[in-house]
Motif scaffolding. Structure first.
Motif, PDB file in Angstrom:
ATOM      1  N   SER A  11       0.816  -1.101  -0.191  1.00 12.47           N
ATOM      2  CA  SER A  11       0.084  -0.024  -0.096  1.00 12.47           C
ATOM      3  C   SER A  11       0.931   1.221   0.161  1.00 12.47           C
ATOM      4  O   SER A  11       0.511   2.295   0.272  1.00 12.47           O
ATOM      5  CB  SER A  11      -0.913   0.137   1.233  1.00 12.47           C
ATOM      6  N   GLY A  12       2.139   1.289  -0.182  1.00 10.01           N
ATOM      7  CA  GLY A  12       3.012   2.299  -0.391  1.00 10.01           C
ATOM      8  C   GLY A  12       3.332   3.058   1.067  1.00 10.01           C
ATOM      9  O   GLY A  12       3.700   4.214   0.684  1.00 10.01           O
ATOM     10  N   CYS A  13       3.313   2.340   2.220  1.00  9.14           N
ATOM     11  CA  CYS A  13       3.245   3.377   3.239  1.00  9.14           C
ATOM     12  C   CYS A  13       4.773   3.574   3.596  1.00  9.14           C
ATOM     13  O   CYS A  13       5.067   4.267   4.517  1.00  9.14           O
ATOM     14  CB  CYS A  13       2.595   2.498   4.594  1.00  9.14           C
ATOM     15  N   ARG A  14       5.705   2.715   3.308  1.00  9.31           N
ATOM     16  CA  ARG A  14       6.982   3.018   3.662  1.00  9.31           C
ATOM     17  C   ARG A  14       7.423   2.745   5.142  1.00  9.31           C
ATOM     18  O   ARG A  14       8.581   2.939   5.341  1.00  9.31           O
ATOM     19  CB  ARG A  14       7.662   4.582   3.395  1.00  9.31           C
ATOM     20  N   PRO A  42      -0.828   8.903 -11.049  1.00  7.67           N
ATOM     21  CA  PRO A  42      -2.410   8.674 -10.722  1.00  7.67           C
ATOM     22  C   PRO A  42      -2.504   7.484 -11.693  1.00  7.67           C
ATOM     23  O   PRO A  42      -3.550   6.814 -11.216  1.00  7.67           O
ATOM     24  CB  PRO A  42      -3.070   9.986 -11.021  1.00  7.67           C
ATOM     25  N   PHE A  47       1.591   0.091  -6.698  1.00  7.11           N
ATOM     26  CA  PHE A  47       2.976   0.229  -6.154  1.00  7.11           C
ATOM     27  C   PHE A  47       3.716  -0.799  -6.818  1.00  7.11           C
ATOM     28  O   PHE A  47       3.259  -2.018  -6.922  1.00  7.11           O
ATOM     29  CB  PHE A  47       2.936   0.205  -4.628  1.00  7.11           C
TER      30      PHE A  47
ATOM     31  N   HIS B  97       2.504  11.458   2.513  1.00  5.51           N
ATOM     32  CA  HIS B  97       3.915  11.308   2.825  1.00  5.51           C
ATOM     33  C   HIS B  97       4.465  12.994   3.099  1.00  5.51           C
ATOM     34  O   HIS B  97       5.790  12.772   3.168  1.00  5.51           O
ATOM     35  CB  HIS B  97       4.601  10.675   1.774  1.00  5.51           C
ATOM     36  N   ILE B 143      -3.931  17.568  -9.476  1.00  6.23           N
ATOM     37  CA  ILE B 143      -3.376  16.107  -9.872  1.00  6.23           C
ATOM     38  C   ILE B 143      -2.476  16.644 -11.000  1.00  6.23           C
ATOM     39  O   ILE B 143      -1.279  15.954 -10.900  1.00  6.23           O
ATOM     40  CB  ILE B 143      -4.438  15.193 -10.143  1.00  6.23           C
ATOM     41  N   VAL B 147       1.735  15.798 -11.090  1.00  7.69           N
ATOM     42  CA  VAL B 147       2.421  14.882 -12.090  1.00  7.69           C
ATOM     43  C   VAL B 147       3.669  15.481 -12.652  1.00  7.69           C
ATOM     44  O   VAL B 147       4.402  15.215 -12.693  1.00  7.69           O
ATOM     45  CB  VAL B 147       1.212  14.632 -13.204  1.00  7.69           C
ATOM     46  N   GLN B 158       7.938  15.124  -2.580  1.00  8.53           N
ATOM     47  CA  GLN B 158       6.546  15.177  -2.113  1.00  8.53           C
ATOM     48  C   GLN B 158       6.148  16.395  -2.409  1.00  8.53           C
ATOM     49  O   GLN B 158       6.574  17.687  -2.369  1.00  8.53           O
ATOM     50  CB  GLN B 158       6.385  15.026  -0.581  1.00  8.53           C
ATOM     51  N   PHE B 179      -1.719  12.425  -4.833  1.00 10.01           N
ATOM     52  CA  PHE B 179      -2.840  11.797  -5.646  1.00 10.01           C
ATOM     53  C   PHE B 179      -3.925  11.355  -4.836  1.00 10.01           C
ATOM     54  O   PHE B 179      -4.497  10.215  -5.024  1.00 10.01           O
ATOM     55  CB  PHE B 179      -2.214  10.753  -6.537  1.00 10.01           C
ATOM     56  N   LYS B 284      -4.150   1.841  -0.483  1.00  7.91           N
ATOM     57  CA  LYS B 284      -3.243   2.820  -0.495  1.00  7.91           C
ATOM     58  C   LYS B 284      -2.956   3.708   1.001  1.00  7.91           C
ATOM     59  O   LYS B 284      -3.975   3.985   1.227  1.00  7.91           O
ATOM     60  CB  LYS B 284      -3.554   4.119  -1.399  1.00  7.91           C
ATOM     61  N   GLY B 285      -1.732   3.377   1.674  1.00  7.58           N
ATOM     62  CA  GLY B 285      -1.546   3.957   2.891  1.00  7.58           C
ATOM     63  C   GLY B 285      -0.829   5.108   2.934  1.00  7.58           C
ATOM     64  O   GLY B 285       0.065   5.431   2.117  1.00  7.58           O
ATOM     65  N   CYS B 286      -0.807   6.087   3.921  1.00  9.85           N
ATOM     66  CA  CYS B 286      -0.136   7.001   4.332  1.00  9.85           C
ATOM     67  C   CYS B 286       1.192   6.574   4.913  1.00  9.85           C
ATOM     68  O   CYS B 286       1.344   5.315   5.161  1.00  9.85           O
ATOM     69  CB  CYS B 286      -0.995   7.992   5.365  1.00  9.85           C
ATOM     70  N   TYR B 296      -7.628   2.858  -3.823  1.00  2.85           N
ATOM     71  CA  TYR B 296      -7.541   3.571  -5.033  1.00  2.85           C
ATOM     72  C   TYR B 296      -8.386   2.908  -5.927  1.00  2.85           C
ATOM     73  O   TYR B 296      -8.333   1.734  -6.108  1.00  2.85           O
ATOM     74  CB  TYR B 296      -5.976   3.503  -5.454  1.00  2.85           C
ATOM     75  N   GLN B 305      -9.157   7.749 -12.796  1.00  2.58           N
ATOM     76  CA  GLN B 305      -8.775   7.102 -11.480  1.00  2.58           C
ATOM     77  C   GLN B 305      -8.852   8.295 -10.284  1.00  2.58           C
ATOM     78  O   GLN B 305      -8.551   9.196 -10.447  1.00  2.58           O
ATOM     79  CB  GLN B 305      -7.258   6.609 -11.420  1.00  2.58           C
TER      80      GLN B 305
END
Lengths: 129, 608
Positions: A11-14, A42, A47, B97, B143, B147, B158, B179, B284-286, B296, B305
């Motif tokens: 999920s791209g959280c790092r 987008p 990921f 992020h 958005i 990009v 970021q 995004f 999709k996580g923070c 997403y 999307q």
């Protein structure tokens, strides 16, 4: 044994990157991690994870023999013996051999500590043969 | 300073001066970070009576000690300002992020001051900090801007950007990042737009110092283990916030047709299950999140999307507009994000306009010919654009927010403007849910849910009950939950996975070197709550009890359908809730903190 990644579950959280830097450098700094996370947003909205397969190609080309095997059977960089020649970097098929002189004065890579697996909440990472 | 970037960055847009100061140790001790830093700087530095969209207002962007660290959900960034929507205090919490990147650039807070004459973007790469020309970005969607800037600088950078809504100073314009993550509420994007700042580009590679490395690692790992062991993790991660959609419908809390009801006949096509099945492609996580709520989505019908829609957007852009189609909601979400307006406030404004239209208060002459009936998808898409560009009479009107718009239109439309203190209510219908109603009435930014999310608690203890214990619970939540906005981390691991909050104390201790119990932390939360209240008092002459009243609908107009049909909260119970709340808070009968309360909280000097 090696690390595996399922990009579809990431999920791209790092979190893995912070845990990695903490074990490898005793620092909190995701830029100093030995996994690679590449978001594609987008579009298409996925990921991509890159992890070390422990193939040993880096060790094979290292002129100072700084890349050695540890007791987990993983290749690691002996920081004291790395001369920053960067020969290992293009050899890595997964782009997870790192040299960033602004961040560290030696190359670094995954030593299979497993901390990334411990913090991954989506089971995108695991260690197996 | 352990746990901190160590620096406060000031950027004066008027003269282009960029300066840094060390983060004061006492500020870190007393206010810890995040929204604590935000209200401290806002109260101290923004003069009384400042025009929210004038150069004297400031946009204060803060991380906290858990931001960017090995801490579940350490991805929250706090944006504080004087709100153009409400004229009071506003802070918006943004995931993603950005906050981690700020920390790794050595920054605890960025303060944007003054206003630029030309469009600019702020570029930060560790020590290299510049204001750069943004004239080619001005006018573009948020958005597209992200990009473009990612392409220019690289994936590690970021970006936070405003869309046309922020440029045109729509009073609830948001700031977009990653995004699909927003600093959504209160018009923080309009303030950024008023300063002519199109975007912030951020890159940091510094390590963050901690007090006790081994203890930090151990406490961080313990928290991740608790999250991963939590029973609800798989279900939560599958649906995110949309997990509550069906439940809200069942209990009559799902906003439907401008909150005229709490249950929606089209629920099966807009709930979490429908969304997961039909449009979700990736979780999709923070930063640092083991339980990603972000979903997403790919909308095949539109070939687009979006991150989302999350529950609040489903409520406000879906059932509240009479729309029972998840792809339509998701596309409306995408449009609002790209154009840079808050989906909650925008949804509420459109719903109010639809009700006005159906009641004949607004006609086609007022709506630029739009047939503004509930359920009209194309009208919704068109209105989102009109609002963002303040196009035509209707776009300009709805850009003001529902309180001001209804005051302009009159004809009784104020009674169905669903807002408190000028902020549109988020997605819980509170005809008969007195704890949640009180939460909205007393929330320190207006009718927002995240300070004290009490809708499930209402159902547990009796939704119509008006008792001191209920009020005490709300106050406890208001002191405790916003502390996550102070830490720079997410509260949802505690809320949704039910992990033991005591696990956070050793982590904070190890990172900052300051030992604090939850009792200590709640005291900080209480102090901040009272300071934000004093900000409202200072900025609004005559501020008091009337400002805490809920939307009239909830005590005058019972829903005709759904499980809450025929139910409302009596006005005398609304007043009793306030009586009890003020008494327990140590505020006077008009809702103002007493001198004794301010003294106990050591706030007298700051508010003098």
């Amino acid at each position: 044994m090696r690390l595996y990644a399922d990009s579809a579950k990431c999920s791209g959280c790092r979190a893995c990157l912070v845990a990695c830097s903490l074990n490898l450098f005793q620092e909190s700094n995701p830029k100093k991690a030995s996994l690679n996370l590449i978001p594609h947003f987008p579009n298409p909205g996925v990921f991509e994870m890159k992890v070390c397969t422990q193939c040993g190609d880096c060790a094979a080309v290292c002129p100072t023999e700084a890349i050695k095997l540890n007791d987990r059977g993983a290749y690691y960089v002996d920081f004291a013996e790395c001369n920053l020649c960067e020969a290992c970097v293009p050899e890595c098929p997964e782009d997870v051999m790192f040299v960033r002189t602004e961040l560290a004065n030696a190359a670094w890579k995954c030593d299979l500590c497993g901390d990334c697996v411990s913090v991954c909440g989506t089971s995108a990472l695991w260690i197996a043969n | 300073m352990n746990g901190y970037g160590g620096t406060i960055l000031r950027v004066n847009l008027t003269d282009g001066k960029i300066s840094k100061e060390l983060t004061p140790a006492q500020l870190a001790r007393d206010f810890i970070g995040g929204r604590g830093f935000g209200i401290y700087f806002l109260f101290k530095e923004v003069p009384k009576g400042t025009d929210p969209l004038g150069p004297e207002n400031k946009l204060i962007i803060s991380t906290g000690p858990l931001s960017g660290m090995m801490a579940p959900g350490g991805g929250k960034c706090d944006w504080t300002t004087k709100s153009p929507l409400t004229g009071g205090y506003a802070d918006a919490s943004m995931g993603g992020h950005f906050t981690a990147e700020m920390k790794y650039a050595g920054l605890d807070t960025i303060i944007l001051e003054g206003a630029s004459a030309k469009p600019v973007y702020l570029f930060i790469d560790n020590e290299k900090i510049q204001l750069l020309d943004a004239s080619s970005l001005w006018g573009k969607g948020a958005i597209d801007v992200e990009v473009e800037l990612k392409h220019k600088y690289g994936e590690e950078y970021q970006i936070a950007a405003i869309g046309p809504g922020g440029e045109n100073q729509v009073l609830y314009a948001c700031i977009n990042h990653d995004f699909g993550r927003q600093a959504g509420r209160g018009g923080v994007g309009a303030v950024m737009g008023s300063k002519k700042v199109k975007a912030i580009v951020l890159h940091g590679t510094k390590s963050v110092p901690v007090a006790d490395l081994e203890a930090y690692r151990k406490a961080g790992m313990a928290l991740y283990k608790a999250c991963k062991d939590a029973e609800g993790l798989a279900e939560w991660s599958r649906y995110g916030t949309t997990i509550v959609t069906s439940w809200c419908n069942e209990v009559g809390a799902l906003p439907t047709r401008n909150f005229s009801a709490g249950s929606f006949e089209g629920i099966d096509n807009i709930n979490g299950q429908a969304m997961r099945k039909e449009i979700v492609i990736t979780d999709k996580g923070c930063f640092g999140c083991p339980s990603p709520c972000g979903k997403y989505s790919n909308m095949k019908r539109y070939n687009t999307q979006v991150e989302g829609p999350e529950y609040e957007t489903i409520g406000l852009m879906g059932s509240n507009l009479g729309i029972g189609d998840i792809q339509v909601i998701a596309e409306a979400n995408r449009l609002a994000d790209d154009l840079g307006i808050d989906t909650i406030s925008a949804g509420s404004c459109i719903a109010w306009a639809m009700e006005c239209y159906e009641k004949g208060i607004l006609t086609k002459a007022d709506t630029d010919g739009l047939e503004l009936k509930f359920g009209n998808t194309e009208a919704v898409f068109t209105l989102i654009k009109k609002i963002a560009y303040r196009e035509g009479k209707i776009g300009d009107l709805l850009a003001l927010g529902v309180k001001q718009a209804s005051q302009e239109v009159g004809k009784g439309s104020e009674k169905f403007a669903i807002q408190v203190k000028g902020m549109e209510q988020s997605a819980y219908a509170t005809h008969n849910a007195t704890a949640m109603l009180l939460a909205y009435m007393t929330c320190d930014v207006g009718a927002h849910h995240n300070r004290s999310w009490a809708i499930t608690y209402d159902l547990q203890v009796g939704r119509e009950k008006v008792v001191p214990e209920k009020v005490a619970h709300i106050i406890w939540l208001q002191n405790f939950r916003p502390m996550f906005d102070v830490f720079g981390s997410c509260r949802l691991q505690w809320v949704e996975l039910g992990i033991d909050r005591d696990l956070y104390c050793p982590l904070l201790d190890a990172i900052t070197g300051v030992k604090r119990s939850w009792q200590d932390l709640e005291a900080v939360g209480n102090r901040i709550w009272n300071l934000t209240r004093m900000y409202w008092v200072r900025e609004n002459e005559g501020f008091g009890r009337d400002w805490d009243l809920p939307a009239t609908r909830f005590y005058t107009e019972p829903p005709k359908t759904g499980v809450t049909a025929g139910q409302i909260t009596k006005f005398e119970d609304v007043q009793r809730l306030l009586d009890m709340y003020y008494e327990q808070r140590g505020w006077d009968n008009n809702g103002l903190p007493t001198q004794a309360t301010l003294e106990t909280l050591n706030l007298t000097t700051l508010v003098a």
